[in-house]
Enzyme design. Structure first.
Site, PDB file in Angstrom:
ATOM      1  N   SER A 156      -4.647 -52.281 -23.852  1.00  0.00           N
ATOM      2  CA  SER A 156      -4.561 -53.494 -24.685  1.00  0.00           C
ATOM      3  C   SER A 156      -4.190 -53.079 -26.096  1.00  0.00           C
ATOM      4  CB  SER A 156      -5.917 -54.197 -24.709  1.00  0.00           C
ATOM      5  OG  SER A 156      -5.940 -55.207 -25.691  1.00  0.00           O
ATOM      6  N   TYR A 169     -14.887 -53.832 -25.709  1.00  0.00           N
ATOM      7  CA  TYR A 169     -13.575 -53.929 -25.045  1.00  0.00           C
ATOM      8  C   TYR A 169     -12.620 -52.894 -25.651  1.00  0.00           C
ATOM      9  CZ  TYR A 169      -9.245 -56.285 -23.375  1.00  0.00           C
ATOM     10  OH  TYR A 169      -8.037 -56.591 -22.792  1.00  0.00           O
TER      11      TYR A 169
END
Ligand code: NAD
Length: 269
Positions: A156, A169
């Site tokens: 990401s 995350y």
């Protein structure tokens, strides 16, 4: 023209979103694809994960466009589940060449340091350990083929640029870069390439649900950072799928150990 005729691919998290788009893109280029997903809810999340019907739909979409797919339910937290999916690839399609470790989850703690132990641990278990499980289950089969291969790990932009409140995350996705680089070095002599892809905000059920939208609207310091230089609100799953497909192809035959960003310019700001 990307041509994956004769290759066999395995994609995790393929019941919908980026995983489904990737499975379709790989099949469109001629690969036979094993599509896998947890296909049941994951405890503690504020949104629904993919379902078995979604996985069947991915297979059906591949078949109706002339491709070949096999579905296997597999939770990436289970090495045994993933080994079963690899066995499906060997039994149905006779080998494994390409791996897309895409499965992942989101959660939105109040702050990174106030995340619950369960939020932290579930994120690490699925996103980081789950990807390691995916790789260690698939790599022996790719090696056995003796014809090289490619592994793409979906990370990401959050691995590369800080976002407030979701450090769990970011930590998991940044960990994938370290994992990718070690694997890329270890597997280079066998002509197996390993890369990460870093999507920016992409229109999927992970970003388009009540909990995610509440976070985007209310978490301090988040809203502005999600505005993209290119004049779009979000990318589409197919935009990420095409980058993954290219990395899987011989057009990228000397590309390994890289972090490919597909983010409509988000990291420019
Ligand atoms: P999504 O929720 O639509 O798809 C993720 C899929 O992974 C779901 O079908 C889900 O059931 C599956 N999954 C979750 N936990 C699993 C587990 N334990 N075992 C097996 N499968 C599991 O979301 P998406 O946006 O398509 O996400 C795909 C990947 O892209 C994720 O790794 C995500 O972190 C990453 N990503 C997404 C965005 C975005 O904006 N959508 C941005 C950057 C990175």
């Amino acid at each position: 023209m990307v041509d994956l005729t004769g290759r066999v691919a395995l994609v995790t998290g393929a019941a919908r979103g980026i995983g489904r788009a990737t499975a379709l893109a790989l099949a469109e280029a001629g690969a036979k694809v094993v599509v896998t997903d947890v296909a049941k809810p994951i405890a503690g999340l504020d949104y629904e994960t993919g379902e078995a019907t979604g996985l069947e739909e991915t297979s059906r979409l591949i078949a109706t466009s002339g491709g070949e797919a096999a579905a296997a339910i597999a939770d990436v937290r289970s090495y045994d589940n993933l080994s079963g999916a690899v066995t499906t690839a060997l039994d149905r399609f006779g080998g494994l060449d390409l791996l897309v470790a895409n499965a992942g989850i989101a959660s939105w703690p109040k702050t990174t340091w106030q995340a619950t132990e369960a939020e932290w641990q579930t994120m690490i278990d699925v996103t980081l350990t789950g990807t390691w499980n995916t790789c260690r289950a698939a790599i022996p089969a790719i090696l056995d083929g003796g014809r090289g291969g490619a592994i793409v790990i979906v990370s990401s932009t959050a691995a590369l640029k800080p976002l407030p409140t979701i450090g769990h995350y970011s930590a998991a996705k940044a960990g994938l870069v370290g994992l990718m680089k070690s694997l890329a070095l270890e597997l280079a002599p066998e002509r197996i390439r390993v890369n990460t892809v870093h999507p920016g905000g992409t229109a999927t059920d992970m970003t388009e649900n009540d909990a995610a939208e509440r976070w985007q609207a209310t978490a301090p310091g988040v809203g502005d950072t999600l505005e993209l230089p290119l004049p779009i609100h979000r990318l589409e799953p197919v935009d990420i799928a095409y980058a993954i497909r290219w990395l899987c192809s011989d057009e990228a035959r000397y590309v390994t150990g890289t972090t490919s960003v597909v983010d409509a310019g988000a990291l420019l700001r």
